[in-house]
Enzyme design. Sequence first.
Site, short mmCIF file in Angstrom:
data_model
loop_
_atom_site.label_atom_id
_atom_site.label_comp_id
_atom_site.label_asym_id
_atom_site.label_seq_id
_atom_site.Cartn_x
_atom_site.Cartn_y
_atom_site.Cartn_z
N TRP A 188 38.51 40.81 41.81
CA TRP A 188 37.75 39.83 40.64
C TRP A 188 38.23 39.88 39.35
O TRP A 188 37.64 38.96 38.56
CB TRP A 188 36.30 40.39 40.95
CG TRP A 188 35.60 40.15 42.24
CD1 TRP A 188 36.19 39.36 43.19
CD2 TRP A 188 34.20 40.22 42.49
NE1 TRP A 188 35.43 39.30 44.28
CE2 TRP A 188 33.89 39.59 43.82
CE3 TRP A 188 33.33 40.65 41.92
CZ2 TRP A 188 32.74 39.64 44.77
CZ3 TRP A 188 31.70 40.60 42.48
CH2 TRP A 188 31.67 40.09 43.75
N HIS B 21 47.80 48.14 38.04
CA HIS B 21 47.67 46.57 38.15
C HIS B 21 48.47 46.36 36.74
O HIS B 21 48.67 46.84 36.08
CB HIS B 21 46.42 46.26 37.96
CG HIS B 21 46.51 44.57 38.40
ND1 HIS B 21 46.70 43.74 37.27
CD2 HIS B 21 46.13 43.91 39.23
CE1 HIS B 21 46.76 42.49 37.50
NE2 HIS B 21 46.36 42.64 39.10
N GLU C 173 48.22 44.13 34.86
CA GLU C 173 47.56 44.18 33.45
C GLU C 173 47.15 45.33 32.83
O GLU C 173 47.20 45.52 31.53
CB GLU C 173 46.25 42.90 34.04
CG GLU C 173 46.62 41.70 34.29
CD GLU C 173 45.63 40.81 35.14
OE1 GLU C 173 44.51 41.27 35.60
OE2 GLU C 173 45.95 40.04 35.70
N SER D 225 48.91 34.57 42.82
CA SER D 225 48.58 33.01 43.37
C SER D 225 48.35 33.03 44.71
O SER D 225 48.96 32.02 45.28
CB SER D 225 49.60 32.02 42.74
OG SER D 225 49.64 32.30 41.20
N GLY E 289 43.68 37.47 43.47
CA GLY E 289 42.73 37.24 42.05
C GLY E 289 41.91 36.12 42.14
O GLY E 289 41.03 35.96 42.60
N GLY E 290 42.36 34.93 41.35
CA GLY E 290 41.54 33.86 41.21
C GLY E 290 40.95 33.44 42.54
O GLY E 290 39.52 33.00 42.51
P1 13P Z 1 45.99 35.75 41.19
O1 13P Z 1 45.74 35.62 42.59
O2 13P Z 1 45.00 35.02 40.46
O3 13P Z 1 47.28 35.17 40.73
O4 13P Z 1 46.03 37.35 40.69
C1 13P Z 1 46.90 38.30 41.39
C2 13P Z 1 46.52 39.42 41.09
O5 13P Z 1 46.47 39.80 39.93
C3 13P Z 1 45.61 40.33 41.96
O6 13P Z 1 45.54 41.67 41.56
#
Ligand code: 13P
Length: 251
Positions: A10, A95, A97, A212, A233-234
Amino acid sequence: MRTKLVAGNWKMHGSLTANETLLSALKAGLAAGVGCESAVCVPFPFLTQVQALLQGSPIGWGAQDVSEHAKGAYTGEVSASMLREFGCGYVLVGHSERRAMHGEDSRLVARKMRAAQAASLVPILCVGETLAQREGGVTEDVVTEQIGAVIEELGVGSLACAVIAYEPVWAIGTGKTASPEQAQTVHATIRGFVAGRDQALAEQLRIVYGGSVKAGNAAELFAMPDIDGGLVGGASLDANEFLGICAAAGQ
Ligand code: 13P
């Protein structure tokens, strides 16, 4: 036979109201089971709510980060044993990020993984290259360094109770999914790298893809022999999308 795993990340999204709506829809959609494992990795403050709502359901849950330390004077950190108290089964480590924005290197990620496993959490170890690294032809070097650091620190056996998530940084949140063939190539490289240390373990190891993933592209990704599910993610914030991805994983 590896059971596919679809885990939602999330990130820093959600609210008590929105979570309730989302999780009710996921519980209803997954009540009958869809032939894959599913989980959501949520921000720390929502763990009480998620535990209350998902307890007894087939959906697991977890956090997005964990301290390398078991306890002590580490302001702002959250320990693995605290996560266990809220019923977490999983925790993301490394991760991209966090590697990029919080300076986490592969050694720290390995220590977080050790802390997670010491509290019986299953770490989802995230690895992946940036666009510049892919264009520079060093994708394999990057992911094997990231996994190699864990093997050096904790031993290859640590991967027996872990999941690896291959997430090319250039595909995260950009709408640019790696093609199934591009993803499969890296997944096979990862499995081969682990197999070089422990063949049997490598065959059992779940390697999920992230970047994605949507209901519309999940089936073709999951049809690849070394892709064992997704880290989403999204699309994990949208019940229909997430359920569609779980359905694709259960096929
Ligand atoms: P998205 O699915 O938004 O590209 O993000 C992937 C992600 O970083 C899951 O950890």
